[in-house]
Design a protein around this motif. Structure first.
Motif, short mmCIF file in Angstrom:
data_model
loop_
_atom_site.label_atom_id
_atom_site.label_comp_id
_atom_site.label_asym_id
_atom_site.label_seq_id
_atom_site.Cartn_x
_atom_site.Cartn_y
_atom_site.Cartn_z
N THR A 91 -4.73 0.82 -30.81
CA THR A 91 -5.09 2.15 -30.31
C THR A 91 -5.51 2.02 -28.86
O THR A 91 -6.26 1.11 -28.48
CB THR A 91 -6.23 2.75 -31.14
N GLN A 92 -5.03 2.90 -28.05
CA GLN A 92 -5.38 2.94 -26.64
C GLN A 92 -6.49 3.97 -26.44
O GLN A 92 -6.56 4.96 -27.17
CB GLN A 92 -4.16 3.35 -25.80
N PRO A 93 -7.37 3.74 -25.46
CA PRO A 93 -8.41 4.73 -25.20
C PRO A 93 -7.77 6.06 -24.79
O PRO A 93 -6.78 6.09 -24.08
CB PRO A 93 -9.23 4.15 -24.06
#
Length: 58
Positions: A6-8
């Motif tokens: 997951t990316q910010p």
């Protein structure tokens, strides 16, 4: 099965670096002055001489 990374989703709000007179610099300078003063007192106590005599200036 591996989990997807997951990316910010939000960019952090980072402050710009501060220069000159600011609270952190003043606090750091004050602490350095207190440490220096304490070391001078310790040197005078251990040597039995004043700081100027210890440095050979008197």
């Amino acid at each position: 099965m591996s989990e997807p990374s997951t990316q910010p989703t939000e960019t952090p709000n980072l402050e710009e670096p501060k220069f000159g007179f600011n609270d952190y610099a003043e606090r750091l300078n004050g602490r350095a002055a207190m440490v220096g003063f304490l070391l001078i007192l310790v040197i005078e106590y251990l040597t039995g001489q004043g700081l100027l005599s210890w440095l050979g200036l008197q």
